[in-house]
Design a protein around this motif. Structure first.
Motif, PDB file in Angstrom:
ATOM      1  N   PRO A 136     -10.771  -4.364  76.672  1.00 37.23           N
ATOM      2  CA  PRO A 136      -9.450  -4.998  76.593  1.00 37.23           C
ATOM      3  C   PRO A 136      -8.903  -4.941  75.171  1.00 37.23           C
ATOM      4  CG  PRO A 136     -11.183  -6.643  76.927  1.00 37.23           C
ATOM      5  CD  PRO A 136     -11.835  -5.317  76.957  1.00 37.23           C
ATOM      6  N   MET A 137      -7.603  -4.728  75.054  1.00 37.14           N
ATOM      7  CA  MET A 137      -6.960  -4.696  73.738  1.00 37.14           C
ATOM      8  C   MET A 137      -5.457  -4.878  73.898  1.00 37.14           C
ATOM      9  SD  MET A 137      -7.215  -0.632  72.805  1.00 37.14           S
ATOM     10  CE  MET A 137      -8.993  -0.645  73.091  1.00 37.14           C
ATOM     11  N   TRP A 138      -4.794  -5.124  72.771  1.00 37.36           N
ATOM     12  CA  TRP A 138      -3.332  -5.194  72.726  1.00 37.36           C
ATOM     13  C   TRP A 138      -2.821  -3.895  72.118  1.00 37.36           C
ATOM     14  CZ3 TRP A 138      -0.066  -4.657  68.567  1.00 37.36           C
ATOM     15  CH2 TRP A 138       1.279  -4.992  68.776  1.00 37.36           C
ATOM     16  N   VAL A 139      -1.796  -3.297  72.748  1.00 37.63           N
ATOM     17  CA  VAL A 139      -1.230  -2.063  72.197  1.00 37.63           C
ATOM     18  C   VAL A 139       0.289  -2.132  72.201  1.00 37.63           C
ATOM     19  CG1 VAL A 139      -3.176  -0.663  73.004  1.00 37.63           C
ATOM     20  CG2 VAL A 139      -1.097  -0.784  74.387  1.00 37.63           C
ATOM     21  N   ALA A 140       0.886  -1.411  71.271  1.00 39.42           N
ATOM     22  CA  ALA A 140       2.331  -1.152  71.284  1.00 39.42           C
ATOM     23  C   ALA A 140       2.501   0.354  71.326  1.00 39.42           C
ATOM     24  CB  ALA A 140       2.994  -1.731  70.043  1.00 39.42           C
ATOM     25  N   ILE A 141       3.359   0.825  72.210  1.00 38.23           N
ATOM     26  CA  ILE A 141       3.546   2.268  72.351  1.00 38.23           C
ATOM     27  C   ILE A 141       5.011   2.647  72.151  1.00 38.23           C
ATOM     28  CG2 ILE A 141       1.575   2.521  73.918  1.00 38.23           C
ATOM     29  CD1 ILE A 141       3.513   2.738  76.236  1.00 38.23           C
ATOM     30  N   ALA A 142       5.216   3.860  71.633  1.00 34.45           N
ATOM     31  CA  ALA A 142       6.555   4.448  71.578  1.00 34.45           C
ATOM     32  C   ALA A 142       6.780   5.149  72.916  1.00 34.45           C
ATOM     33  CB  ALA A 142       6.649   5.434  70.420  1.00 34.45           C
ATOM     34  N   VAL A 143       7.705   4.644  73.702  1.00 33.93           N
ATOM     35  CA  VAL A 143       7.856   5.086  75.092  1.00 33.93           C
ATOM     36  C   VAL A 143       8.262   6.557  75.168  1.00 33.93           C
ATOM     37  CG1 VAL A 143       9.140   4.730  77.237  1.00 33.93           C
ATOM     38  CG2 VAL A 143       8.443   2.758  75.863  1.00 33.93           C
ATOM     39  N   GLU A 144       7.558   7.283  76.046  1.00 30.78           N
ATOM     40  CA  GLU A 144       7.899   8.674  76.335  1.00 30.78           C
ATOM     41  C   GLU A 144       8.306   8.865  77.793  1.00 30.78           C
ATOM     42  OE1 GLU A 144       4.533  11.013  75.221  1.00 30.78           O
ATOM     43  OE2 GLU A 144       4.556  10.344  73.132  1.00 30.78           O
ATOM     44  N   ASP A 145       7.674   8.132  78.719  1.00 33.69           N
ATOM     45  CA  ASP A 145       8.010   8.262  80.138  1.00 33.69           C
ATOM     46  C   ASP A 145       7.773   6.950  80.861  1.00 33.69           C
ATOM     47  OD1 ASP A 145       5.062   8.448  81.264  1.00 33.69           O
ATOM     48  OD2 ASP A 145       5.178   9.898  79.632  1.00 33.69           O
ATOM     49  N   VAL A 146       8.561   6.752  81.923  1.00 34.90           N
ATOM     50  CA  VAL A 146       8.511   5.515  82.717  1.00 34.90           C
ATOM     51  C   VAL A 146       8.530   5.890  84.188  1.00 34.90           C
ATOM     52  CG1 VAL A 146       9.610   3.297  83.213  1.00 34.90           C
ATOM     53  CG2 VAL A 146       9.812   4.298  80.923  1.00 34.90           C
ATOM     54  N   GLU A 147       7.609   5.332  84.975  1.00 40.80           N
ATOM     55  CA  GLU A 147       7.557   5.607  86.416  1.00 40.80           C
ATOM     56  C   GLU A 147       7.350   4.304  87.179  1.00 40.80           C
ATOM     57  OE1 GLU A 147       5.456   9.489  87.738  1.00 40.80           O
ATOM     58  OE2 GLU A 147       4.296   8.735  86.033  1.00 40.80           O
ATOM     59  N   PHE A 148       8.184   4.085  88.191  1.00 40.57           N
ATOM     60  CA  PHE A 148       8.029   2.921  89.062  1.00 40.57           C
ATOM     61  C   PHE A 148       7.282   3.342  90.315  1.00 40.57           C
ATOM     62  CE2 PHE A 148      10.150   0.381  92.577  1.00 40.57           C
ATOM     63  CZ  PHE A 148       9.336  -0.727  92.413  1.00 40.57           C
ATOM     64  N   HIS A 149       6.144   2.703  90.592  1.00 40.63           N
ATOM     65  CA  HIS A 149       5.356   2.995  91.781  1.00 40.63           C
ATOM     66  C   HIS A 149       5.490   1.804  92.737  1.00 40.63           C
ATOM     67  CE1 HIS A 149       2.882   6.520  90.215  1.00 40.63           C
ATOM     68  NE2 HIS A 149       3.638   6.155  89.193  1.00 40.63           N
ATOM     69  N   LYS A 150       6.492   1.902  93.630  1.00 38.62           N
ATOM     70  CA  LYS A 150       6.802   0.774  94.519  1.00 38.62           C
ATOM     71  C   LYS A 150       5.620   0.381  95.383  1.00 38.62           C
ATOM     72  CE  LYS A 150       9.632   1.573  97.976  1.00 38.62           C
ATOM     73  NZ  LYS A 150      10.892   1.794  98.718  1.00 38.62           N
ATOM     74  N   PHE A 151       4.917   1.376  95.947  1.00 43.12           N
ATOM     75  CA  PHE A 151       3.865   1.062  96.903  1.00 43.12           C
ATOM     76  C   PHE A 151       2.575   0.611  96.223  1.00 43.12           C
ATOM     77  CE2 PHE A 151       6.710   4.084  99.040  1.00 43.12           C
ATOM     78  CZ  PHE A 151       7.155   3.238 100.051  1.00 43.12           C
ATOM     79  N   ALA A 152       2.479   0.867  94.919  1.00 42.47           N
ATOM     80  CA  ALA A 152       1.322   0.372  94.167  1.00 42.47           C
ATOM     81  C   ALA A 152       1.662  -0.915  93.424  1.00 42.47           C
ATOM     82  CB  ALA A 152       0.852   1.425  93.166  1.00 42.47           C
ATOM     83  N   ASN A 153       2.925  -1.359  93.528  1.00 44.57           N
ATOM     84  CA  ASN A 153       3.382  -2.594  92.871  1.00 44.57           C
ATOM     85  C   ASN A 153       3.139  -2.563  91.367  1.00 44.57           C
ATOM     86  OD1 ASN A 153       4.060  -3.437  95.384  1.00 44.57           O
ATOM     87  ND2 ASN A 153       2.473  -4.996  95.560  1.00 44.57           N
ATOM     88  N   ARG A 154       3.470  -1.436  90.740  1.00 47.23           N
ATOM     89  CA  ARG A 154       3.274  -1.366  89.297  1.00 47.23           C
ATOM     90  C   ARG A 154       4.286  -0.425  88.660  1.00 47.23           C
ATOM     91  NH1 ARG A 154      -2.547   1.449  88.470  1.00 47.23           N
ATOM     92  NH2 ARG A 154      -3.092  -0.620  89.251  1.00 47.23           N
ATOM     93  N   LEU A 155       4.488  -0.646  87.355  1.00 44.36           N
ATOM     94  CA  LEU A 155       5.336   0.204  86.534  1.00 44.36           C
ATOM     95  C   LEU A 155       4.443   0.856  85.486  1.00 44.36           C
ATOM     96  CD1 LEU A 155       8.415   0.875  85.872  1.00 44.36           C
ATOM     97  CD2 LEU A 155       8.209  -0.885  84.110  1.00 44.36           C
ATOM     98  N   ARG A 156       4.495   2.185  85.387  1.00 46.21           N
ATOM     99  CA  ARG A 156       3.679   2.905  84.417  1.00 46.21           C
ATOM    100  C   ARG A 156       4.562   3.319  83.235  1.00 46.21           C
ATOM    101  NH1 ARG A 156      -1.137   5.096  85.874  1.00 46.21           N
ATOM    102  NH2 ARG A 156      -0.713   7.054  84.758  1.00 46.21           N
TER     103      ARG A 156
END
Length: 355
Positions: free
Chosen positions: A63-83
């Protein structure tokens, strides 16, 4: 959506800390985040060394805390998560800086977003925050021999069950009551705050009476509506008649259906309407736009490196608002959004006709 904190940071950016409380909220965030944003949160990660070799941890993640510079975003409705993927720019372990990481954002995960928010992105966050107060709605459409159950979410309607059974009364009455009983079971499972029971004829009244006699608490949540059809077409009738708005102040689907119907009516009459980027840009420059209609995935695409238009979509949005017009961002998940997509992904209701 819970917005826990907002603060201005250097460079004219703003840092907002949010907690998504539903799949709807994750869907909203998909269109708030874009490349170049900074997103931070708690995560887990297999430790990677500078020589690009994975440390042998037996598959365990730290486990850790991270900050990322966003490159891509994907919504997975059936997995109930945002990548949300990108390069690590800050981390509780400095040896992980510069590596690529994907944050898997789920309901109740706290997320910090740092960016220059565009007006429609601010509006989307506000909409998600306000929607937390709206009740969840299930729509059951019933006719002899069949019933359908849909739920209403901000990212669209979703069919939860199709039930079939014996039709008629007399010797078939038992099969009919079994259909109503199964319908009640499915509706209870949705745990909705309100239920709309719709369909042609008197079958829905019989279904309601059965539920009232056997599931009185469930019956208290039901509102009945007449429709000519069941299934997807019946749900569309319910939405167009504004029945959902009786239990929700307004749903995204209803307002979009109203705007696209008004647009197509005006187009058929050759009246006050424009569609396609060039026509809409011209209308914006003349201050003629009463309401701008733009598709969410088209808006996102045109803001990125893969945009196809020769004009700036942000300039159209900005000009429309500066000259007193309103902006509605359509969901590509809904039928009205699909209609707008066929018109180029952007259109406008005008104050006056352009020659």
């Amino acid at each position: 959506m819970q917005i826990k904190d907002r603060e201005h940071v250097e460079g004219g950016r703003e840092r907002v800390t949010v907690v998504p409380e539903s799949v709807d909220d994750l869907w909203h965030l998909q269109y708030v985040l874009e490349p170049g944003d900074r997103v931070a949160g708690d995560t887990t990660r297999r430790i990677q060394r500078n020589d690009d070799q994975m440390r042998d941890t037996g598959g365990e993640r730290e486990p850790m805390w991270v900050a990322i510079a966003v490159e891509d975003v994907e919504f997975h409705k059936f997995a109930n998560r945002l990548r949300v993927g990108g390069e690590i720019v800050a981390c509780s372990r400095e040896d992980q800086l510069g590596f690529h990481h994907t944050l898997n954002v789920e309901e109740r995960d706290e997320l910090s977003i740092e960016k220059r928010f565009k007006p429609d992105q601010e509006a989307r966050l506000e909409e998600a925050e306000e929607a937390t107060e709206n009740p969840d709605v299930a729509i059951a459409t019933v006719e002899e021999g069949q019933a359908h159950v849909h739920t209403v979410a901000q990212y669209g309607t979703e069919e939860r069950a199709t039930i079939t059974g014996t039709t008629g009364k007399g010797e078939y009455a038992r099969g009919r009551s079994e259909l109503f009983e199964e319908l009640a079971t499915v509706l209870k499972r949705q745990d909705a705050d309100a239920i709309i029971l719709a369909g042609p004829g008197f079958t829905k009244q019989d279904a309601y009476k059965h539920i009232e006699q056997n599931e009185s608490e469930l019956a208290e949540q039901i509102t009945m509506v007449d429709t000519a059809s069941v299934g997807d077409r019946g749900v569309h009738e319910v939405l167009k008649r504004g029945a959902v708005a009786d239990v929700q102040q307004e749903t995204r689907i209803e307002s979009e259906a109203e705007y696209i119907d008004e647009l197509t009516r005006r187009m058929a009459e050759g009246a006050k309407a424009a569609y396609g980027p060039e026509q809409v840009k011209k209308a914006a420059e003349f201050g003629a736009i009463e309401r701008l209609l733009v598709l969410d995935d088209r808006l996102q695409k045109e803001r990125g490196p893969d945009g196809e238009w020769a004009i700036s979509v942000d300039e159209i949005v900005r000009t429309t608002e500066q000259k007193g017009g309103d902006v509605t961002v359509f969901s590509s998940e809904f039928p009205p959004g699909q209609q707008l997509s066929n018109l180029g992904g952007i259109a406008a209701l005008l104050r006056y006709r352009l020659e």
